[in-house]
Write a protein that holds these residues in place. Structure first.
Motif, short mmCIF file in Angstrom:
data_model
loop_
_atom_site.label_atom_id
_atom_site.label_comp_id
_atom_site.label_asym_id
_atom_site.label_seq_id
_atom_site.Cartn_x
_atom_site.Cartn_y
_atom_site.Cartn_z
N GLU A 126 0.83 -1.20 0.00
CA GLU A 126 0.00 0.00 0.00
C GLU A 126 0.87 1.26 0.00
N LEU A 127 0.35 2.32 -0.56
CA LEU A 127 1.07 3.59 -0.65
C LEU A 127 0.09 4.73 -0.46
N ILE A 128 0.41 5.66 0.41
CA ILE A 128 -0.43 6.84 0.61
C ILE A 128 -0.20 7.80 -0.55
N THR A 129 -1.25 8.10 -1.31
CA THR A 129 -1.13 8.98 -2.47
C THR A 129 -1.75 10.35 -2.23
N ALA A 130 -2.60 10.47 -1.24
CA ALA A 130 -3.22 11.77 -0.96
C ALA A 130 -3.81 11.76 0.44
N VAL A 131 -3.92 12.94 1.02
CA VAL A 131 -4.56 13.12 2.32
C VAL A 131 -5.64 14.19 2.16
N GLU A 132 -6.88 13.84 2.43
CA GLU A 132 -7.99 14.77 2.30
C GLU A 132 -8.48 15.18 3.68
N VAL A 133 -8.52 16.47 3.93
CA VAL A 133 -8.99 17.01 5.21
C VAL A 133 -10.28 17.77 4.93
N PRO A 134 -11.42 17.27 5.35
CA PRO A 134 -12.69 17.97 5.07
C PRO A 134 -12.77 19.30 5.82
N ALA A 135 -13.50 20.22 5.24
CA ALA A 135 -13.69 21.53 5.87
C ALA A 135 -14.40 21.35 7.20
N TYR A 136 -13.89 22.03 8.23
CA TYR A 136 -14.49 21.91 9.56
C TYR A 136 -15.81 22.67 9.59
N PRO A 137 -16.84 22.12 10.24
CA PRO A 137 -18.15 22.76 10.20
C PRO A 137 -18.23 24.08 10.95
N ARG A 138 -17.25 24.37 11.83
CA ARG A 138 -17.27 25.61 12.59
C ARG A 138 -15.95 26.36 12.38
N PRO A 139 -15.99 27.68 12.39
CA PRO A 139 -14.76 28.45 12.19
C PRO A 139 -13.79 28.24 13.36
N LEU A 140 -12.54 28.01 13.03
CA LEU A 140 -11.54 27.75 14.06
C LEU A 140 -10.37 28.72 13.92
N ARG A 141 -9.86 29.14 15.04
CA ARG A 141 -8.57 29.83 15.08
C ARG A 141 -7.54 28.75 15.40
N SER A 142 -6.48 28.66 14.62
CA SER A 142 -5.54 27.57 14.86
C SER A 142 -4.11 28.03 14.60
N GLY A 143 -3.17 27.28 15.15
CA GLY A 143 -1.76 27.57 14.95
C GLY A 143 -0.90 26.45 15.52
N TYR A 144 0.36 26.44 15.11
CA TYR A 144 1.31 25.40 15.52
C TYR A 144 2.60 26.07 15.95
N LEU A 145 3.13 25.63 17.08
CA LEU A 145 4.38 26.18 17.61
C LEU A 145 5.38 25.05 17.83
N LYS A 146 6.58 25.21 17.30
CA LYS A 146 7.63 24.20 17.43
C LYS A 146 8.83 24.80 18.14
N VAL A 147 9.22 24.19 19.26
CA VAL A 147 10.36 24.67 20.04
C VAL A 147 11.55 23.75 19.78
N ARG A 148 12.64 24.34 19.28
CA ARG A 148 13.80 23.54 18.90
C ARG A 148 15.06 24.04 19.60
N ASP A 149 16.03 23.15 19.69
CA ASP A 149 17.35 23.54 20.16
C ASP A 149 17.98 24.45 19.11
N ARG A 150 18.78 25.40 19.52
CA ARG A 150 19.36 26.36 18.58
C ARG A 150 20.20 25.68 17.49
N GLN A 151 20.79 24.53 17.81
CA GLN A 151 21.65 23.85 16.85
C GLN A 151 20.90 22.79 16.04
N SER A 152 19.61 22.66 16.24
CA SER A 152 18.81 21.67 15.53
C SER A 152 17.78 22.37 14.67
N TYR A 153 17.66 21.94 13.42
CA TYR A 153 16.70 22.57 12.51
C TYR A 153 15.62 21.58 12.09
#
Length: 244
Positions: A126-153
């Motif tokens: 099997e092979l993943i060829t696509a990912v479908e994310v349906p529209a959420y029924p309610r409006p959302l405020r969203s965000g993602y935060l990633k904390v890294r070591d200064r020497q790691s990217y």
């Protein structure tokens, strides 16, 4: 260096750790039997003793049945045993394959090897060829935060994904997950429960973030992530909560 020299540590220094209870300086290497149903894993384990006069791989088994036979025939000092033989359809799993030679060879030390269970459902061919994310029924405020070591990217020390549905100045729905603290991202239901029905405020973000580490069992070298996770979640809640 001589066998047993404390300045020459080794990840599998079992004889000198007292596993066998004999004289730590015998001149004879520790004889290892490797039992795992993955050839790549066996090859990696077999390479561990290379260049170390204290260790010798005397045999390897690809099934529980073979591990039993080799343990009885070779009488190794230590057996490295795959706990998950049963997952490969074997008739004898790692636990049973450990019990049988241990009964015949009392005092045989066994180091159990395992790994986390499957984290995805992709089957053979099997092979993943696509990912479908349906529209959420309610409006959302969203965000993602990633904390890294200064020497790691690439790898995150911690991360937080937050989605909030705010209507009439009240949080109606909350989705919060953390990364960098487990083998897969973890949902934080305690944080979500602390947010729903409340009005956004700095005090709320701080109080909800305190629940981010509920149930966590840190190890010696990652205990710092408990506080770091809470601060990461609190910061991202504040950022998303302030989105106009």
């Amino acid at each position: 260096m001589q066998p047993g020299d404390p300045a020459r540590p080794h990840p599998i220094r079992l004889r000198h750790a007292g596993f066998l209870g004999d004289d730590p300086v015998t001149g004879a290497p520790l004889r290892l039997l490797i039992a795992d149903d993955h050839a790549v894993v066996r090859a990696g384990l077999r390479a561990l003793p290379d260049g170390d006069p204290d260790l010798e791989a005397v045999g390897e088994a690809g099934s529980g049945e073979e591990a039993v036979q080799l343990a009885l025939g070779l009488a190794p000092d230590v057996m490295l045993m795959d706990l998950r033989f049963a997952s490969a359809g074997r008739s004898i799993d790692g636990i049973e394959a450990t019990r049988r030679p241990a009964a015949e060879v009392p005092g045989l030390p066994v180091v159990m090897l395992t790994s986390p269970g499957p984290e995805q459902a992709v089957g053979k061919g099997e092979l993943i060829t696509a990912v479908e994310v349906p529209a959420y029924p309610r409006p959302l405020r969203s965000g993602y935060l990633k904390v890294r070591d200064r020497q790691s990217y690439e790898f995150a020390l911690t991360s937080a994904a937050v989605a909030l549905h705010i209507r009439g100045g009240v949080i109606r729905e909350a989705k919060v997950a953390a990364g960098g603290v487990g083998t897969v991202p973890w949902k934080l239901p305690a944080v979500e429960r602390a947010l729903v029905g409340e009005r956004p405020s700095d005090r709320l973000w701080a109080r909800a973030a305190e629940s981010a580490s509920d149930g966590a069992r840190p190890l010696t070298h990652n205990r710092f992530k408990i506080e770091l996770l809470k601060r990461t979640v609190e910061r991202q809640l504040r950022i998303v909560g302030d989105i106009a």
